[in-house]
Design a protein around this motif. Sequence first.
Motif, short mmCIF file in Angstrom:
data_model
loop_
_atom_site.label_atom_id
_atom_site.label_comp_id
_atom_site.label_asym_id
_atom_site.label_seq_id
_atom_site.Cartn_x
_atom_site.Cartn_y
_atom_site.Cartn_z
N ILE A 59 -31.89 -23.17 32.01
CA ILE A 59 -30.93 -23.98 32.77
C ILE A 59 -29.55 -23.92 32.12
O ILE A 59 -28.53 -23.78 32.80
N ASP A 88 -35.23 -37.49 35.36
CA ASP A 88 -36.24 -36.49 35.73
C ASP A 88 -37.15 -37.10 36.77
O ASP A 88 -37.94 -38.00 36.47
N THR A 100 -33.71 -38.73 28.37
CA THR A 100 -34.21 -38.51 29.73
C THR A 100 -34.99 -39.71 30.23
O THR A 100 -35.95 -40.15 29.61
N HIS A 132 -32.82 -34.01 37.60
CA HIS A 132 -33.68 -32.83 37.59
C HIS A 132 -34.93 -33.07 38.43
O HIS A 132 -35.53 -34.15 38.39
N VAL A 182 -30.28 -30.44 39.49
CA VAL A 182 -31.02 -29.19 39.25
C VAL A 182 -32.33 -29.27 40.03
O VAL A 182 -33.20 -30.10 39.72
N SER A 206 -35.50 -27.18 41.05
CA SER A 206 -36.34 -26.00 40.80
C SER A 206 -37.60 -26.15 41.64
O SER A 206 -38.51 -26.91 41.30
N ILE A 264 -28.52 -25.25 41.43
CA ILE A 264 -27.78 -26.30 40.72
C ILE A 264 -26.59 -26.72 41.57
O ILE A 264 -25.70 -25.92 41.86
#
Length: 787
Positions: free
Chosen positions: A369, A387, A406, A450, A480, A482, A526
């Motif tokens: 990342i 997260d 986080t 994320h 982000v 994914s 992103i």
Amino acid sequence: MALGKNFRGEGRKSTNYYSTVFVAVFVGFCLVGIWIVMSFIVPFQNTIVQAPETVNEGKHIVNNNASTHFEDSLGDIPVESTKVNSQTQKTESESQPENEGDRKGVEKVSEDSPEENKQEVVRDSSGQSSEKNDLEKELDGNLNSESESNKSTDNNLGAERNIGEATDQEEKFGEAEEDKTENHGHSETKQSTGESNLESHVNNKVSKEAFLAGTQPETLTEVATENGTWLTQAAESQHEKESQKSSASVDNSKYDWKLCKTSAGSEYIPCLDNVKAIRMLRSIKHYEHRERHCPNEAPTCLVPLPEGYQIPIRWPQSREKIWFNNAPHTKLVEVKGHQNWVKVTGEYLTFPGGGTQFKNGALHYIEFIQKSLRNIAWGKRSRVILDVGCGVASFGGYLFEKDVLTMSFAPKDVHEAQVQFALERGIPATLGVMGTKRLPYPGSVFDLIHCARCRVPWHIEGGKLLLELNRVLRPGGYFVWSATPVYQKDPEDVGIWKDMVEITKSMCWDLVVIGKDKLNGVAAAIYRKPTDNECYNRRPKNEPPICDESDDPNKAWNVSLQNCMHKVQVGASERGSVWPEQWPLRLEKPPYWLNSQAGVYGREASVEFTADYKHWKNVISHSYLNGMGINWASIRNIMDMNAAYGGFAAALKNWKVWVMNVVPFDFPDTLPIIYERGLFGIYHDWCESFSTYPRSYDLLHADSLLSKLNDRCKIVAVIAEVDRMLRPEGYLIVRDNVETTSEIESIAKSLHWDIRFTYSKGDEGLLCIQKTFWRPTKVETIAAAIV
């Protein structure tokens, strides 16, 4: 006659002789008596308070002359109101075999005896008192000199100077964790040398000097909730529960503790396991069954321990393995083992560090990342991240190496015990879901968000859930994503990607880059949130719409999701218009936007911010780390139940711990400040259960909180919740008025907890108690939590 004269002269000489002898003998006896008295008194005066070889060994009571330091810190507290706590006896506990021999140290500081009668006594393991050596005397002199110097400080200092004037303490506090924790000792790290005993004495002495340097001065005492500048979450919280009446007095006979009997057993979470309320839901389309549904009355029963429970493995070893019996679940091993989430290895659950999108390890994925977009700058620009759907939180666990904090969350769902695994590993995590309510965080606070295959349908209903991410993401922050729609070409994924392109474009999110991770065979898109309103203003359609000005983006406790976007704050003095300072500067520097408002205590906010930080650095370095009976080597997961400016967590920045900062929903909303300084936290109502598993935390800190709950909550229910969240041998520190600390002490005794430290001065009290392995034998069935 001559003979007679001579005879009378000899008689007078003989009488004088015997008189002289008598006087000499009398004086001799007096001298001997004085010598005996002095030999008895002087060693008493010159002996010192000696900490036991470990904090877990040897009960001791301390009579000390800390009152002068206490008074310096509490100039507004009348001396005649001083309360002396009675000595408490150690309660029985069913501890693990390795800890059965531990004797819990209880320190009490008394201030009712005259100054000239106060004595400091040191006793070794056999109970014998001893005199201090020359080095100890010299150090004592230095400490006394510093004490006298501190006394000369004005008791009525303003917020800029009223706490923590000993500037050398910051350097002391910054020492390595390993060295510090050894000073507190543990059954595994006993210290018996003269040097370590002396160091314990010095730490205790310094600790006593600041026990009530730790008490907040006038500037930081009363929370001015009526201050118009500081709103509370209660102003817009929906479906607020009716107040629960608290018991007016403490009666130990009323504490009839029972074990909770529920379908969830040792993992009972009252607000998430309310089966009765869940069955009454009209729909579960939006994950309503994963949201909070608290019982009408908070439970007062105790959650049982799982069979074979052991004290958790310490960090950092815990990141890789935990005791299987502490979280005995294998479903994730079966369905996610091939992705290296978790495996069973003998008596342990082991965590190779993998995830759905990073089966070859989180560290490689984190670096991927960073290489995809260098401006992310882990640990500098990107400090506090969210997260979503965290799994076992390996992503957040390995980001600690990058100095990133986080906030990981996931629901209590089919991914059995994922958040429980994370907390047991010593990784921050909480239970939550993207459903019908706003996330319990302020607006514009996360530097990065994320999602790695997080199972959230971002593309449906006009991107309603994505709009909630937009609310909590800082302007200029990154999302982000994914997931398979980013890189796979099957019809479903292509359709989702098309929807995401349309939604993010209408939200003015800029797709900065799509990075490809060849090792794991995945990719991540992103996005960047805009830093101004120019794009919003030139959209051909107002879809999604801009939220009404009356819709406060910071109102998040029990507030329904809104299908709208808030404008970006662009004023020079508005929060969000400027990116925070890089870490770690942002921790200590007051945010620029505080200059425009008054603080929660009525003074200038930036001044209060600085004073609060100095205050907690002083308290922690002087008091909490030394002399409270806390084994800091065992501490990893901490919660500050009333965080205010976050100074308590900030003062622990050099330690290998993390702090969940809680801002009560009806207290001044300081949570944005906590995030701005690079820390994290959450809103909560302490009349309800917290969204976490039992046995999640090693230490809970309640400063000026519990006394303020009396009007709405049953304190017994609050302590039952504390018991649920704390691990066996975990600690609760209470700073409050004496009436409250006395009540909590009584409740703790009924729970068979160990009283590690008590202190009172006037109406101010300080209490440190430690949970044991004790569980009641009686059972209470919670019908609403039975499937």
